[in-house]
Design a protein around this motif. Sequence first.
Motif, PDB file in Angstrom:
ATOM      1  N   LEU A 218       0.697  -1.226   0.184  1.00 48.77           N
ATOM      2  CA  LEU A 218       0.115   0.015  -0.083  1.00 48.77           C
ATOM      3  C   LEU A 218       1.090   1.249   0.083  1.00 48.77           C
ATOM      4  N   SER A 219       1.831   1.268   0.891  1.00 49.10           N
ATOM      5  CA  SER A 219       2.703   2.273   1.071  1.00 49.10           C
ATOM      6  C   SER A 219       3.510   2.691  -0.459  1.00 49.10           C
ATOM      7  N   ASN A 220       3.816   1.661  -1.100  1.00 46.32           N
ATOM      8  CA  ASN A 220       4.446   1.801  -2.114  1.00 46.32           C
ATOM      9  C   ASN A 220       3.733   2.162  -3.451  1.00 46.32           C
ATOM     10  N   GLN A 221       2.310   2.131  -3.385  1.00 41.55           N
ATOM     11  CA  GLN A 221       1.349   2.706  -4.227  1.00 41.55           C
ATOM     12  C   GLN A 221       1.741   4.244  -4.984  1.00 41.55           C
ATOM     13  N   LYS A 222       2.600   4.744  -4.033  1.00 38.91           N
ATOM     14  CA  LYS A 222       2.607   6.159  -4.377  1.00 38.91           C
ATOM     15  C   LYS A 222       3.737   6.370  -5.489  1.00 38.91           C
ATOM     16  N   PHE A 223       4.497   5.226  -5.887  1.00 35.45           N
ATOM     17  CA  PHE A 223       5.422   5.163  -7.147  1.00 35.45           C
ATOM     18  C   PHE A 223       4.513   4.627  -8.323  1.00 35.45           C
ATOM     19  N   LYS A 224       4.779   5.377  -9.172  1.00 34.47           N
ATOM     20  CA  LYS A 224       4.158   5.039 -10.569  1.00 34.47           C
ATOM     21  C   LYS A 224       4.928   3.537 -11.333  1.00 34.47           C
ATOM     22  N   ASN A 225       6.030   3.390 -10.666  1.00 31.36           N
ATOM     23  CA  ASN A 225       6.454   2.110 -11.180  1.00 31.36           C
ATOM     24  C   ASN A 225       6.112   0.916 -10.262  1.00 31.36           C
ATOM     25  N   CYS A 226       5.216   1.298  -9.524  1.00 31.54           N
ATOM     26  CA  CYS A 226       4.824   0.037  -8.490  1.00 31.54           C
ATOM     27  C   CYS A 226       3.706  -0.747  -9.021  1.00 31.54           C
ATOM     28  N   TYR A 227       2.548   0.080  -9.839  1.00 36.05           N
ATOM     29  CA  TYR A 227       1.517  -0.512 -10.157  1.00 36.05           C
ATOM     30  C   TYR A 227       1.246  -0.214 -11.608  1.00 36.05           C
ATOM     31  N   GLU A 228       0.312  -0.878 -12.318  1.00 35.43           N
ATOM     32  CA  GLU A 228       0.146  -0.844 -13.701  1.00 35.43           C
ATOM     33  C   GLU A 228      -1.318  -0.018 -13.727  1.00 35.43           C
ATOM     34  N   THR A 229      -1.606   0.902 -14.302  1.00 40.87           N
ATOM     35  CA  THR A 229      -2.864   1.752 -14.668  1.00 40.87           C
ATOM     36  C   THR A 229      -3.100   2.535 -13.376  1.00 40.87           C
ATOM     37  N   MET A 230      -3.819   1.775 -12.382  1.00 39.82           N
ATOM     38  CA  MET A 230      -4.298   2.344 -11.150  1.00 39.82           C
ATOM     39  C   MET A 230      -3.478   1.678  -9.871  1.00 39.82           C
ATOM     40  N   PRO A 231      -3.464   2.602  -8.864  1.00 37.01           N
ATOM     41  CA  PRO A 231      -3.044   2.011  -7.538  1.00 37.01           C
ATOM     42  C   PRO A 231      -4.049   0.892  -7.072  1.00 37.01           C
ATOM     43  N   MET A 232      -3.509  -0.315  -6.485  1.00 39.48           N
ATOM     44  CA  MET A 232      -4.396  -1.191  -5.727  1.00 39.48           C
ATOM     45  C   MET A 232      -5.188  -0.660  -4.541  1.00 39.48           C
ATOM     46  N   THR A 233      -6.125  -1.091  -4.321  1.00 41.70           N
ATOM     47  CA  THR A 233      -7.166  -0.801  -2.875  1.00 41.70           C
ATOM     48  C   THR A 233      -6.419  -1.783  -1.945  1.00 41.70           C
ATOM     49  N   ILE A 234      -6.663  -1.788  -0.790  1.00 38.36           N
ATOM     50  CA  ILE A 234      -6.421  -2.531   0.476  1.00 38.36           C
ATOM     51  C   ILE A 234      -6.872  -3.894  -0.148  1.00 38.36           C
TER      52      ILE A 234
ATOM     53  N   ASP B 114       1.617   0.258 -18.586  1.00 39.95           N
ATOM     54  CA  ASP B 114       0.700   1.438 -18.746  1.00 39.95           C
ATOM     55  C   ASP B 114       0.753   2.049 -16.987  1.00 39.95           C
ATOM     56  N   ASN B 115       1.529   3.152 -16.846  1.00 38.15           N
ATOM     57  CA  ASN B 115       1.409   3.739 -15.425  1.00 38.15           C
ATOM     58  C   ASN B 115       0.025   4.602 -15.224  1.00 38.15           C
ATOM     59  N   GLY B 116      -0.767   4.745 -16.253  1.00 35.33           N
ATOM     60  CA  GLY B 116      -1.828   5.430 -16.068  1.00 35.33           C
ATOM     61  C   GLY B 116      -1.860   6.676 -16.618  1.00 35.33           C
ATOM     62  N   HIS B 117      -0.563   6.970 -17.124  1.00 30.56           N
ATOM     63  CA  HIS B 117      -0.303   8.323 -17.913  1.00 30.56           C
ATOM     64  C   HIS B 117       0.225   8.194 -19.253  1.00 30.56           C
ATOM     65  N   GLU B 118       1.087   7.038 -19.425  1.00 28.55           N
ATOM     66  CA  GLU B 118       1.981   6.902 -20.616  1.00 28.55           C
ATOM     67  C   GLU B 118       2.083   5.378 -20.674  1.00 28.55           C
ATOM     68  N   LEU B 119       2.710   4.994 -21.856  1.00 22.84           N
ATOM     69  CA  LEU B 119       3.049   3.514 -21.925  1.00 22.84           C
ATOM     70  C   LEU B 119       4.438   3.645 -21.852  1.00 22.84           C
ATOM     71  N   ILE B 120       5.351   2.799 -21.120  1.00 22.69           N
ATOM     72  CA  ILE B 120       6.659   2.960 -20.686  1.00 22.69           C
ATOM     73  C   ILE B 120       7.356   1.533 -21.126  1.00 22.69           C
ATOM     74  N   GLY B 121       8.409   1.365 -21.391  1.00 22.92           N
ATOM     75  CA  GLY B 121       9.056   0.180 -21.510  1.00 22.92           C
ATOM     76  C   GLY B 121       9.277  -0.622 -20.246  1.00 22.92           C
ATOM     77  N   ARG B 122       9.598  -2.019 -20.333  1.00 19.57           N
ATOM     78  CA  ARG B 122       9.987  -2.988 -19.371  1.00 19.57           C
ATOM     79  C   ARG B 122      11.329  -3.573 -19.701  1.00 19.57           C
ATOM     80  N   ILE B 123      12.093  -3.737 -18.948  1.00 20.16           N
ATOM     81  CA  ILE B 123      13.382  -4.323 -18.937  1.00 20.16           C
ATOM     82  C   ILE B 123      13.550  -5.569 -18.763  1.00 20.16           C
ATOM     83  N   VAL B 124      13.941  -6.525 -19.170  1.00 14.48           N
ATOM     84  CA  VAL B 124      13.604  -8.125 -19.045  1.00 14.48           C
ATOM     85  C   VAL B 124      15.207  -8.372 -18.771  1.00 14.48           C
TER      86      VAL B 124
END
Length: 156
Positions: free
Chosen positions: A21-37, A140-150
């Motif tokens: 929950l506390s990490n939800q403030k970082f855009k690279n923590c979730y895709e599209t929208m933060p998770m609820t509890i 998808d961080n909710g604002h733009e599409l970014i790449g992911r490093i494998v």
Amino acid sequence: MKLNIRRAIMSDAKDIINILLSNQKFKNCYETMPMTINECALFVMNYFTPGHFMYVVTDNDRIVCTFFHKFYGNNLVDSHKHTHLDYIGKGIGTELTRLDTEACAGLVVMGITPETNTMSMQCRINNGYTVLGTIPSSWDNGHELIGRIVSYRVCE
């Protein structure tokens, strides 16, 4: 600080959910929208089911970080981590990743890291992960599409 790693147990769930929950403030923590509890709780509980496992890194009795692992084959696992806010930026990320790598002996650990999460990617590189490339416009961080490093590492 004395860091130790162990398998997560059910009584760790509340602390792990709070870290998520506390990490939800970082855009690279979730895709599209933060998770609820409730979504965080379901996510964590899923990792206590077959095909998944978690490690927690502790400093004394406090959970500093959790690593989520999901099997994709006999010995291939996807791994991602969430670190307690009090420990982010303290210079321990490489050590946290090293502990997880050692705990995953015998497995091939794969990571798919948002390209904006340069600290996490550097921790993997510092621990001998091989970078395979970037999947462009796949997060998808909710604002733009970014790449992911494998990246991956054969853990011995």
